[in-house]
Motif scaffolding. Structure first.
Motif, PDB file in Angstrom:
ATOM      1  N   ASP A 279      17.825   9.523   7.142  1.00  0.00           N
ATOM      2  CA  ASP A 279      17.417   8.209   7.648  1.00  0.00           C
ATOM      3  C   ASP A 279      18.514   7.735   8.598  1.00  0.00           C
ATOM      4  O   ASP A 279      19.677   8.110   8.433  1.00  0.00           O
ATOM      5  CB  ASP A 279      17.263   7.200   6.498  1.00  0.00           C
ATOM      6  N   ILE A 280      18.126   6.933   9.587  1.00  0.00           N
ATOM      7  CA  ILE A 280      19.162   6.416  10.490  1.00  0.00           C
ATOM      8  C   ILE A 280      20.090   5.461   9.731  1.00  0.00           C
ATOM      9  O   ILE A 280      21.213   5.219  10.151  1.00  0.00           O
ATOM     10  CB  ILE A 280      18.554   5.740  11.747  1.00  0.00           C
ATOM     11  N   PHE A 281      19.616   4.931   8.610  1.00  0.00           N
ATOM     12  CA  PHE A 281      20.488   4.161   7.715  1.00  0.00           C
ATOM     13  C   PHE A 281      20.811   5.077   6.531  1.00  0.00           C
ATOM     14  O   PHE A 281      19.971   5.254   5.638  1.00  0.00           O
ATOM     15  CB  PHE A 281      19.810   2.883   7.238  1.00  0.00           C
TER      16      PHE A 281
ATOM     17  N   GLY B 131      12.200   5.368   3.864  1.00  0.00           N
ATOM     18  CA  GLY B 131      11.635   4.032   3.658  1.00  0.00           C
ATOM     19  C   GLY B 131      10.650   4.018   2.505  1.00  0.00           C
ATOM     20  O   GLY B 131      10.754   4.825   1.568  1.00  0.00           O
TER      21      GLY B 131
ATOM     22  N   LYS C 267      20.025   4.341   2.853  1.00  0.00           N
ATOM     23  CA  LYS C 267      18.656   4.476   2.339  1.00  0.00           C
ATOM     24  C   LYS C 267      18.409   5.918   1.892  1.00  0.00           C
ATOM     25  O   LYS C 267      17.796   6.167   0.860  1.00  0.00           O
ATOM     26  CB  LYS C 267      17.631   4.070   3.417  1.00  0.00           C
TER      27      LYS C 267
ATOM     28  N   GLY D  20      13.052   9.991   7.331  1.00  0.00           N
ATOM     29  CA  GLY D  20      12.876   8.590   6.944  1.00  0.00           C
ATOM     30  C   GLY D  20      13.041   8.481   5.443  1.00  0.00           C
ATOM     31  O   GLY D  20      12.663   9.396   4.701  1.00  0.00           O
TER      32      GLY D  20
ATOM     33  N   PRO E  79       0.799  -1.232   0.000  1.00  0.00           N
ATOM     34  CA  PRO E  79       0.000   0.000   0.000  1.00  0.00           C
ATOM     35  C   PRO E  79       0.832   1.283   0.000  1.00  0.00           C
ATOM     36  O   PRO E  79       0.291   2.372  -0.212  1.00  0.00           O
ATOM     37  CB  PRO E  79      -0.777  -0.104   1.323  1.00  0.00           C
ATOM     38  N   SER E  80       2.169   1.173   0.214  1.00  0.00           N
ATOM     39  CA  SER E  80       2.921   2.415   0.460  1.00  0.00           C
ATOM     40  C   SER E  80       2.937   3.411  -0.716  1.00  0.00           C
ATOM     41  O   SER E  80       2.926   4.623  -0.466  1.00  0.00           O
ATOM     42  CB  SER E  80       4.322   2.136   0.988  1.00  0.00           C
TER      43      SER E  80
ATOM     44  N   PRO F 281      20.241  12.683  10.746  1.00  0.00           N
ATOM     45  CA  PRO F 281      18.938  12.576  11.431  1.00  0.00           C
ATOM     46  C   PRO F 281      18.685  13.686  12.449  1.00  0.00           C
ATOM     47  O   PRO F 281      17.569  14.176  12.570  1.00  0.00           O
ATOM     48  CB  PRO F 281      19.005  11.206  12.103  1.00  0.00           C
TER      49      PRO F 281
ATOM     50  N   CYS G 188       8.128  10.829   8.040  1.00  0.00           N
ATOM     51  CA  CYS G 188       7.707   9.573   7.393  1.00  0.00           C
ATOM     52  C   CYS G 188       8.484   8.407   7.981  1.00  0.00           C
ATOM     53  O   CYS G 188       8.826   7.453   7.263  1.00  0.00           O
ATOM     54  CB  CYS G 188       7.962   9.642   5.886  1.00  0.00           C
TER      55      CYS G 188
END
Ligand code: NAD
Length: 390
Positions: free
Chosen positions: A220-222, A199, A225, A197, A163-164, A240, A254
């Motif tokens: 993002d914390i990663f 993601g 990404k 974020g 659904p994203s 971040p 997000c």
């Protein structure tokens, strides 16, 4: 007519000997179902908050709750949230939610989820389940093998899939409506937009923003990404902890909830907050008011991130992606209506949205007292779909 024949008005009674029933009464839930099958390790709870508008749809999450009370509180809160989300989105659905108590990293077995599916089936369509935190397509397939009352199933099984992308489209529409309200134009060109974020939702959102030539910042914390999103959209990657004090027009959380809180709110200089995360305000009342005082327009998260729910619910009529996107585009008008109502009544957008959702439930509920040749249930999207599915 004698007075004694009249049914008394619904009264909220509190009785300290029945704390659980009190909780249901206070939060106005219809039903709480406890599911236990020790042989397969199933401990689950299903809450049905309100079915005035239709069957209660809401995901099932698997979570290692610290106590039974914690699980009950969570499922009651989440089910109630689904009622409001469906109602404000114009869907013919009520609100419900399921929780499976367990460690999603090590307690997942086929029999456990099939047992849960049987409990869902036992509710005969009053509750329709879907994927939530701690669940994947694989477990949803196991549930689906025991009950047809599952939405959000993979495309390969005739469902609507991830659904994203649709959630992101709804957030984008809500963001444009916010820009229209705050700046007089819904163009996002040259607007400085900070996305927290990188993601699924964020990356689809960034693509829409790129098309509008917005100035995108992503974190993002990663870091990998964030870099991936940046490479595709020309966004600038930031750390971040830089996001809150970033000089930006629009902040779009997000990633996770509670990010607008006592610690962060004073750093924000943006004009708009419009994001995909759930429960962005740590305290809906307090931080909603604080944003209003600071002239920061807040687009209620559950309104603008409803694209995923709208997409999943489209499955109930036989999935059609274009129709799901068209319905999701209406988030723009809904968001404008909420802002206007909030202005007229001097309240926060969150309060306005809650009130408008309650109005819809109450007023549509009145219609069901008119006799119709179709049964009440067959008018509802879910039932039409399930008849076709049988
Ligand atoms: P996701 O897991 O794909 O993305 C979340 C990203 O946030 C991850 O990359 C994670 O590393 C990052 N992150 C976590 N903490 C962070 C922090 N402190 N700072 C920066 N980045 C951080 O999840 P998603 O599906 O994109 O969903 C994002 C949010 O939207 C969630 O809150 C989710 O509940 C909500 N939501 C999603 C949908 C949907 O359709 N996926 C629908 C409604 C609401």
């Amino acid at each position: 007519m004698e007075d004694s024949l009249l049914i008394p008005e619904k009264k909220k009674e509190t009785d300290k000997n029945f704390p659980l029933i009190n909780e249901l009464t206070n939060m106005e839930h219809e039903q709480l179902v406890f599911c236990s099958r020790p042989e397969v390790g199933l401990k689950a709870i299903i809450a049905i908050h309100d079915t005035t508008l239709g069957p209660a749809l809401g995901g099932v999450r698997m979570w290692n709750y610290g106590s039974e009370n914690e699980a009950i509180k969570d499922v009651l809160r989440l089910a109630r949230g689904m009622t409001y989300k469906s109602a404000i989105s114009g869907l013919n659905l009520g609100g419900g939610k399921g929780v499976i108590i367990g460690d999603s990293a090590k307690d997942k077995t086929e029999p456990l989820f099939r047992a849960f599916g049987r409990y869902v089936d036992g509710l005969a369509g009053r509750y329709i389940t879907a994927e939530d935190v701690g669940m994947t397509e694989k477990e949803m397939e196991w549930i689906f093998s025991e009950t047809k009352y599952v939405a959000g199933i993979p495309k390969t099984l005739g469902g609507s899939g991830d659904p994203s992308p649709v959630t992101a489209y709804g957030v984008y529409m809500g963001m444009k409506a916010s820009a229209k309200k705050a700046y007089g134009s819904d163009s996002l060109e040259d607007k400085r937009i900070g996305i927290q974020g990188a993601g699924s939702v964020a990356s689809h959102l960034a693509r829409y923003l790129k098309k509008e030539n917005a100035k995108i910042f992503v974190t993002d914390i990663f870091e990998k990404k964030a870099i991936k999103v940046a490479n595709e959209t020309g966004a600038k990657v930031i750390n971040p902890d830089q996001i809150y004090s970033l000089d930006m027009d629009i902040f779009s959380p997000c990633a996770l909830g509670g990010v607008v809180n006592d610690d962060t709110i004073n750093h924000l200089t943006c004009g708009i907050i419009a994001g995909g995360a759930n429960n962005i305000l740590d305290n809906e009342k307090k931080h909603g008011e604080m944003l209003r005082e600071r002239n920061i327009l807040y687009a209620p998260d559950y309104v603008i991130n409803a694209g995923g729910l709208i997409n999943v619910s489209s499955e109930l009529e036989g999935y059609n992606e274009q129709r799901a996107m068209e319905k999701t585009a209406r988030i723009y008008d809904t968001t404008i209506d909420i802002f206007d109502y909030a202005d007229r009544h001097g309240i926060t957008p969150n309060d306005a949205s809650n009130i408008l959702a309650e109005h819809r439930i109450r007023n549509v509920g009145r219609v069901s007292t008119i006799y119709s040749s179709k049964s009440q249930l067959s008018n509802r999207e879910g039932e039409i779909y399930y008849k076709n599915r049988c």
